[in-house]
Design a protein around this motif. Structure first.
Motif, mmCIF file in Angstrom:
data_model
loop_
_atom_site.group_PDB
_atom_site.id
_atom_site.type_symbol
_atom_site.label_atom_id
_atom_site.label_comp_id
_atom_site.label_asym_id
_atom_site.label_seq_id
_atom_site.Cartn_x
_atom_site.Cartn_y
_atom_site.Cartn_z
ATOM 1 N N LEU A 43 1.142 51.923 -3.798
ATOM 2 C CA LEU A 43 2.507 52.385 -3.347
ATOM 3 C C LEU A 43 2.480 53.801 -3.909
ATOM 4 C CD1 LEU A 43 5.273 49.470 -3.597
ATOM 5 C CD2 LEU A 43 3.825 50.108 -1.686
ATOM 6 N N GLU A 44 3.276 54.652 -3.220
ATOM 7 C CA GLU A 44 3.473 55.784 -3.712
ATOM 8 C C GLU A 44 4.441 55.835 -4.943
ATOM 9 O OE1 GLU A 44 6.875 57.691 -3.131
ATOM 10 O OE2 GLU A 44 6.035 59.555 -4.195
ATOM 11 N N ALA A 45 4.141 56.776 -6.065
ATOM 12 C CA ALA A 45 4.773 56.463 -7.319
ATOM 13 C C ALA A 45 6.241 56.882 -7.250
ATOM 14 C CB ALA A 45 4.039 57.376 -8.546
ATOM 15 N N GLY A 46 6.662 57.766 -6.466
ATOM 16 C CA GLY A 46 8.030 58.219 -6.332
ATOM 17 C C GLY A 46 9.068 57.299 -5.617
ATOM 18 N N GLU A 47 9.047 57.842 -4.247
ATOM 19 C CA GLU A 47 10.078 57.356 -3.229
ATOM 20 C C GLU A 47 9.780 55.724 -3.107
ATOM 21 O OE1 GLU A 47 13.394 57.380 -1.446
ATOM 22 O OE2 GLU A 47 12.610 59.184 -2.474
ATOM 23 N N GLN A 48 8.507 55.502 -2.772
ATOM 24 C CA GLN A 48 8.136 53.855 -2.578
ATOM 25 C C GLN A 48 8.423 52.946 -3.471
ATOM 26 O OE1 GLN A 48 4.294 54.017 -0.768
ATOM 27 N NE2 GLN A 48 4.908 54.579 1.272
ATOM 28 N N MET A 49 8.161 53.369 -4.934
ATOM 29 C CA MET A 49 8.455 52.603 -6.061
ATOM 30 C C MET A 49 10.011 52.439 -6.300
ATOM 31 S SD MET A 49 5.851 51.317 -7.466
ATOM 32 C CE MET A 49 6.948 50.591 -8.526
ATOM 33 N N THR A 50 10.799 53.643 -6.055
ATOM 34 C CA THR A 50 12.153 53.602 -6.068
ATOM 35 C C THR A 50 12.543 52.596 -5.061
ATOM 36 O OG1 THR A 50 12.229 55.826 -7.050
ATOM 37 C CG2 THR A 50 14.445 55.059 -6.084
ATOM 38 N N SER A 51 12.410 52.714 -3.818
ATOM 39 C CA SER A 51 12.775 51.873 -2.760
ATOM 40 C C SER A 51 12.356 50.429 -3.207
ATOM 41 C CB SER A 51 12.050 52.323 -1.464
ATOM 42 O OG SER A 51 12.522 51.619 -0.490
ATOM 43 N N LEU A 52 11.246 50.111 -3.674
ATOM 44 C CA LEU A 52 10.822 48.681 -3.946
ATOM 45 C C LEU A 52 11.896 48.324 -4.934
ATOM 46 C CD1 LEU A 52 9.221 46.107 -4.146
ATOM 47 C CD2 LEU A 52 7.559 47.718 -5.677
ATOM 48 N N ALA A 53 12.123 48.845 -6.083
ATOM 49 C CA ALA A 53 13.188 48.492 -7.193
ATOM 50 C C ALA A 53 14.198 48.116 -6.497
ATOM 51 C CB ALA A 53 13.163 49.680 -8.351
ATOM 52 N N ALA A 54 14.839 49.001 -5.711
ATOM 53 C CA ALA A 54 16.268 48.903 -5.103
ATOM 54 C C ALA A 54 16.297 47.561 -4.157
ATOM 55 C CB ALA A 54 16.531 50.190 -4.120
ATOM 56 N N ASP A 55 15.120 47.447 -3.273
ATOM 57 C CA ASP A 55 15.092 46.406 -2.494
ATOM 58 C C ASP A 55 15.106 45.152 -3.276
ATOM 59 O OD1 ASP A 55 15.149 47.927 -0.342
ATOM 60 O OD2 ASP A 55 13.113 47.891 0.199
ATOM 61 N N VAL A 56 14.504 44.815 -4.455
ATOM 62 C CA VAL A 56 14.027 43.743 -5.230
ATOM 63 C C VAL A 56 15.281 43.282 -5.738
ATOM 64 C CG1 VAL A 56 12.905 42.842 -7.420
ATOM 65 C CG2 VAL A 56 11.565 43.859 -5.464
ATOM 66 N N ARG A 57 16.327 44.682 -6.413
ATOM 67 C CA ARG A 57 17.652 44.322 -6.976
ATOM 68 C C ARG A 57 18.246 43.717 -5.910
ATOM 69 N NH1 ARG A 57 19.924 45.454 -11.331
ATOM 70 N NH2 ARG A 57 18.369 46.939 -11.973
ATOM 71 N N ALA A 58 18.335 44.140 -4.860
ATOM 72 C CA ALA A 58 19.226 43.661 -3.849
ATOM 73 C C ALA A 58 18.777 42.065 -3.334
ATOM 74 C CB ALA A 58 19.194 44.478 -2.750
ATOM 75 N N PHE A 59 17.651 41.815 -3.227
ATOM 76 C CA PHE A 59 17.263 40.793 -3.083
ATOM 77 C C PHE A 59 17.873 39.667 -4.203
ATOM 78 C CE2 PHE A 59 13.966 37.265 -3.687
ATOM 79 C CZ PHE A 59 14.135 36.457 -2.421
ATOM 80 N N LEU A 60 17.541 39.857 -5.321
ATOM 81 C CA LEU A 60 17.654 39.108 -6.528
ATOM 82 C C LEU A 60 19.155 38.871 -6.659
ATOM 83 C CD1 LEU A 60 14.953 39.966 -9.045
ATOM 84 C CD2 LEU A 60 14.921 37.868 -7.492
ATOM 85 N N THR A 61 19.870 39.896 -6.275
ATOM 86 C CA THR A 61 21.489 40.064 -6.458
ATOM 87 C C THR A 61 22.256 39.425 -5.242
ATOM 88 O OG1 THR A 61 21.702 42.115 -6.397
ATOM 89 C CG2 THR A 61 21.379 41.338 -8.716
ATOM 90 N N GLU A 62 21.420 39.270 -4.263
ATOM 91 C CA GLU A 62 22.133 38.732 -3.068
ATOM 92 C C GLU A 62 22.971 40.026 -2.485
ATOM 93 O OE1 GLU A 62 22.832 34.793 -1.180
ATOM 94 O OE2 GLU A 62 24.161 35.141 -2.683
ATOM 95 N N GLU A 63 22.519 41.320 -2.829
ATOM 96 C CA GLU A 63 23.414 42.489 -2.037
ATOM 97 C C GLU A 63 22.413 42.969 -0.868
ATOM 98 O OE1 GLU A 63 23.366 45.290 -5.034
ATOM 99 O OE2 GLU A 63 24.530 44.100 -6.471
ATOM 100 N N HIS A 64 23.025 42.846 0.341
ATOM 101 C CA HIS A 64 22.398 43.240 1.404
ATOM 102 C C HIS A 64 22.800 44.403 1.926
ATOM 103 C CE1 HIS A 64 19.811 39.693 1.335
ATOM 104 N NE2 HIS A 64 20.929 38.906 1.206
ATOM 105 N N PRO A 65 21.981 45.631 2.282
ATOM 106 C CA PRO A 65 22.384 46.463 2.615
ATOM 107 C C PRO A 65 23.140 46.822 4.016
ATOM 108 C CG PRO A 65 20.115 46.682 2.600
ATOM 109 C CD PRO A 65 20.364 45.330 2.226
#
Length: 151
Positions: A129-151
């Motif tokens: 993955l791209e180190a900046g935007e794609q990693m930031t997006s991955l971290a946010a998506d995993v956080r939402a998944f694990l905390t059950e926060e859906h966009p």
């Protein structure tokens, strides 16, 4: 921001696709919880000739958090030396990260259910993955998944 390589879908899952090979991916899915102390979920790895799944990976609230690990990687988008790694308390999911040339991160996702059992198995895939935007997006998506926060 969700990219084509990292994203959530309507069923409450997160899929990470390798930008070098769209047939290589990792999916977090089937999240459930018995209590306020833990989150259980499945992890699937796919690559040409490989499909592996662990049905019950457990994230404990007192454990080192996968989201925090991914956020640290995203924050270090300019790079680092060596390998960084994270694993669940049960050691059934391990993630290793290496910064690569061109501003990319190689993430190796390894599944090893029942690591203490004789005759067990292990499987891994590596996504890039791209180190900046794609990693930031991955971290946010995993956080939402694990905390059950859906966009």
């Amino acid at each position: 921001m969700t990219t084509p390589d990292v994203g959530t879908d309507d069923e409450g899952s997160v899929t990470i696709r390798c930008q070098d090979n769209a047939f290589v991916d990792v999916t977090f899915c089937d999240r459930f919880s018995f209590d306020a102390d833990s989150v259980h979920y499945a992890v699937e790895l796919r690559a040409p000739g490989l499909t592996a799944r662990v049905n019950e990976v457990v994230a404990w609230i007192w454990d080192s958090d996968l989201t925090a690990f991914l956020e640290e990687l995203a924050a270090d988008y300019r790079g680092w030396d060596g390998e960084r790694s994270w694993q669940t308390n049960d050691k059934d999911l391990t993630v290793s990260a290496v910064f690569r040339s061109g501003g990319h991160v190689g993430l190796t996702w390894a599944l090893r259910p029942w690591p203490q059992a004789a005759g067990g198995w292990a499987a891994s895939v590596t996504t890039r993955l791209e180190a900046g935007e794609q990693m930031t997006s991955l971290a946010a998506d995993v956080r939402a998944f694990l905390t059950e926060e859906h966009p």
